[in-house]
Design a protein around this motif. Structure first.
Motif, PDB file in Angstrom:
ATOM      1  N   ARG A 174     -78.568  -0.281  -8.201  1.00  0.00           N
ATOM      2  CA  ARG A 174     -77.210  -0.808  -8.350  1.00  0.00           C
ATOM      3  C   ARG A 174     -76.316   0.091  -9.221  1.00  0.00           C
ATOM      4  O   ARG A 174     -75.099  -0.077  -9.245  1.00  0.00           O
ATOM      5  N   CYS A 175     -76.922   1.044  -9.931  1.00  0.00           N
ATOM      6  CA  CYS A 175     -76.114   1.834 -10.876  1.00  0.00           C
ATOM      7  C   CYS A 175     -75.228   2.871 -10.195  1.00  0.00           C
ATOM      8  O   CYS A 175     -74.234   3.295 -10.769  1.00  0.00           O
ATOM      9  N   THR A 176     -75.593   3.295  -8.968  1.00  0.00           N
ATOM     10  CA  THR A 176     -74.756   4.330  -8.344  1.00  0.00           C
ATOM     11  C   THR A 176     -73.351   3.789  -8.101  1.00  0.00           C
ATOM     12  O   THR A 176     -72.364   4.476  -8.365  1.00  0.00           O
ATOM     13  N   GLN A 187     -76.446   9.607 -17.427  1.00  0.00           N
ATOM     14  CA  GLN A 187     -76.708   8.664 -18.531  1.00  0.00           C
ATOM     15  C   GLN A 187     -77.542   7.483 -18.013  1.00  0.00           C
ATOM     16  O   GLN A 187     -78.504   7.058 -18.659  1.00  0.00           O
ATOM     17  N   SER A 188     -77.191   6.983 -16.825  1.00  0.00           N
ATOM     18  CA  SER A 188     -77.929   5.842 -16.253  1.00  0.00           C
ATOM     19  C   SER A 188     -79.413   6.174 -16.120  1.00  0.00           C
ATOM     20  O   SER A 188     -80.281   5.345 -16.433  1.00  0.00           O
ATOM     21  N   HIS A 189     -79.694   7.391 -15.644  1.00  0.00           N
ATOM     22  CA  HIS A 189     -81.093   7.801 -15.447  1.00  0.00           C
ATOM     23  C   HIS A 189     -81.894   7.740 -16.744  1.00  0.00           C
ATOM     24  O   HIS A 189     -83.088   7.417 -16.715  1.00  0.00           O
ATOM     25  N   GLY A 190     -81.271   8.092 -17.844  1.00  0.00           N
ATOM     26  CA  GLY A 190     -82.011   8.091 -19.116  1.00  0.00           C
ATOM     27  C   GLY A 190     -82.580   6.718 -19.442  1.00  0.00           C
ATOM     28  O   GLY A 190     -83.642   6.592 -20.065  1.00  0.00           O
TER      29      GLY A 190
HETATM   30 FE1  SF4 Z   1     -81.973   4.279  -9.333  1.00  0.00          FE
HETATM   31 FE2  SF4 Z   1     -82.139   5.008 -11.875  1.00  0.00          FE
HETATM   32 FE3  SF4 Z   1     -80.285   6.111 -10.265  1.00  0.00          FE
HETATM   33 FE4  SF4 Z   1     -80.092   3.556 -11.072  1.00  0.00          FE
HETATM   34  S1  SF4 Z   1     -79.995   5.407 -12.388  1.00  0.00           S
HETATM   35  S2  SF4 Z   1     -79.761   4.340  -9.014  1.00  0.00           S
HETATM   36  S3  SF4 Z   1     -82.230   2.931 -11.097  1.00  0.00           S
HETATM   37  S4  SF4 Z   1     -82.547   6.326 -10.090  1.00  0.00           S
END
Ligand code: SF4
Length: 478
Positions: A103-105, A292-295
């Motif tokens: 959902r973060c994309t 940042q989300s990936h972290g």
């Molecule tokens: Fe998926 Fe992580 Fe990217 Fe969110 S930040 S879309 S959970 S890989």
């Protein structure tokens, strides 16, 4: 409508009728397809935890735009606390699902648009920001999930968008009408496009004068006419189709290529159209936020990997083996460094003219570079601790077979205290976490290629102050 429960989210997807292909066949029932459902369940966790009393305060916030409680996945950050919450939520969810929750994309597209549409309007007197805010209200009021259509297929990398033999290699506007635009192209690696109600499209790269047709940003429902989702292969994907040997028994990740075959977009859903100089901003803001989300999410996945490694030590009878403990420590410090870097990027955030807070891009990209290398190392350590059956464990169908099953269970038995069935399950989970290509390759390429992370670090770093620091120590005065 307000916040959706997980059950309402899944029912809301049933109402959509997207065009989907997978394994050479049309898929009519997305929600009940086991391969896709495992991905939808992962996004469903973002709704499920928003309902849970212990997590609600972290995940739900009050929207200033609609003055209602909303899921933070639809909240462009307006403070340092909002930036920090993004990372904490992602770690929580990464630990919950052990894979990508997708959902973060869309969230990162919303943030990029909230900054850039404001800036475009200031320069050109356009009304993109108002259109965007109307769209954001729609997302917030209905608690929708969005997917990010950012990565174009790009054709010949030595040629610009205009020079491609087939211009559709970069999504572009093919017609402008009184009521909207028509676009054509394809976006690849579209994490969870069928778990989302909306697809938000941004340009994939910086653009120059003469490339106006490619400078386009918009949002369309994921089942819009002409939008075709072709689900990509991922290692282990037929396990979910077969309903056997899935490893992660609840969640998975899929990523389609999404083709836009002459798709009509009404003007009220168009957020950039021809203002080439802002394509770079959209890409830069989206990418920095996604890094940042990936972290957060990848630190959460390492948490699952650490848990799996420790459990296997208990099941194998290697709990007291010193070098295994050392390896677990090496895994933990990798998770914490990733997480710490993303948190630091948040604490160093700054307000933009629109009021949206932007993270420190150098720290966010440092976190992503770290992830690209260190997730692989954490995975290697987990497999090292678990043992060779990660590679070639017999199928559950063999373990259940009346003739060979009892023999297999006899020979797979580890520690006397651990039921052999649990040891088998844990081997299978480790295989999934290590080898689910759709998720593991995003460690490297998610949010852009490693080279892009490095370039951003160099471009955004204050290198001049570093040169001055060194010259001052050396006694050099220019
Ligand atoms: Fe998926 Fe992580 Fe990217 Fe969110 S930040 S879309 S959970 S890989």
């Amino acid at each position: 409508m307000g916040l959706m429960t997980k059950a309402e989210y899944i029912e809301s997807l049933r109402k959509l009728k997207p065009t989907v292909y997978m394994f050479g066949q049309r898929v009519e029932d997305v929600v009940d397809n086991p391969r896709l459902r495992a991905g939808i369940e992962a996004t469903g966790a973002t709704y499920e935890l928003a309902e849970a009393p212990e997590y609600r305060d972290l995940i739900v916030t009050q929207s200033k735009l609609i003055d209602e409680p909303i899921n933070r996945f639809n909240n462009p950050p307006a403070s340092i606390a909002d930036l920090v919450a993004r990372v904490k939520i992602n770690r929580l969810l990464g630990r919950r699902v052990g894979t990508c929750f997708q959902r973060c994309t869309g969230q990162d597209c919303l943030v990029a648009l909230s900054v850039t549409t404001y800036d475009v309007d200031r320069k050109y007197g356009t009304d993109y920001n108002k259109r965007f805010l109307d769209f954001l209200k729609h997302m917030q009021k209905n608690d929708l999930a969005a997917n990010a259509g950012v990565t174009d297929v790009k054709g010949d990398r030595s040629l610009g968008p205009n020079e491609q033999p087939d211009k559709d290699a970069y999504l572009h506007v093919v017609e402008k009408r009184v009521d909207g635009i028509v676009v054509r192209g394809a976006k690849c690696h579209q994490t969870g496009s069928l778990s989302a109600h909306e697809i938000i499209v941004l340009p994939t790269r910086a653009l120059r004068k003469g490339e106006e047709e490619f400078a386009v940003a918009f949002a369309v429902p994921s089942d819009t006419a002409g939008v075709i989702h072709v689900v990509g292969r991922s290692s282990l994907d037929t396990r979910e189709q077969d309903g056997c040997d899935c490893g992660n028994r609840r969640y998975s990740k899929y990523a389609p290529t999404v083709i836009f075959d002459n798709v009509f977009v009404p003007w009220n859903r168009v957020f950039l159209c021809g203002e080439v100089e802002f394509a770079a901003d959209l890409v830069a803001y989206f990418s920095a936020f996604h890094r940042q989300s990936h972290g957060g999410c990848k630190a959460g996945k390492i948490d699952c990997m650490v848990g799996a490694a420790l459990t296997m030590m208990a099941y194998n009878g290697t709990e007291k083996v010193g070098h295994h403990k050392e390896k677990v420590i090496d895994m933990i410090h990798r998770a914490e460094t990733l997480y710490g870097c993303s948190l630091a990027a948040s604490y160093e955030g700054k307000p933009m003219p629109s009021g949206t807070y932007f993270i420190d891009p150098v720290l966010a990209n440092a976190s992503k570079i770290h992830e690209g290398k260190e997730m692989a190392e954490a995975t290697r350590l987990m497999i090292d601790i678990a043992g060779g059956f990660v590679a070639d464990l017999p199928s559950d169908r063999d373990f259940d077979h009346p003739d060979v099953g009892p023999l297999l269970k006899k020979y797979l038995k580890g520690s006397a205290q651990a039921p052999v069935e649990n040891r088998i399950k844990m081997f299978r989970l480790i295989e999934k976490m290590a080898m689910e290509s759709a998720d593991t390759i995003s460690d490297i390429h998610g949010g852009g290629s490693p080279a892009a992370h490095r370039l951003t670090i160099f471009r955004e770093s204050d290198t001049q102050s570093k040169v001055e620091a060194a010259k001052r120590l050396a006694g050099i005065e220019d």
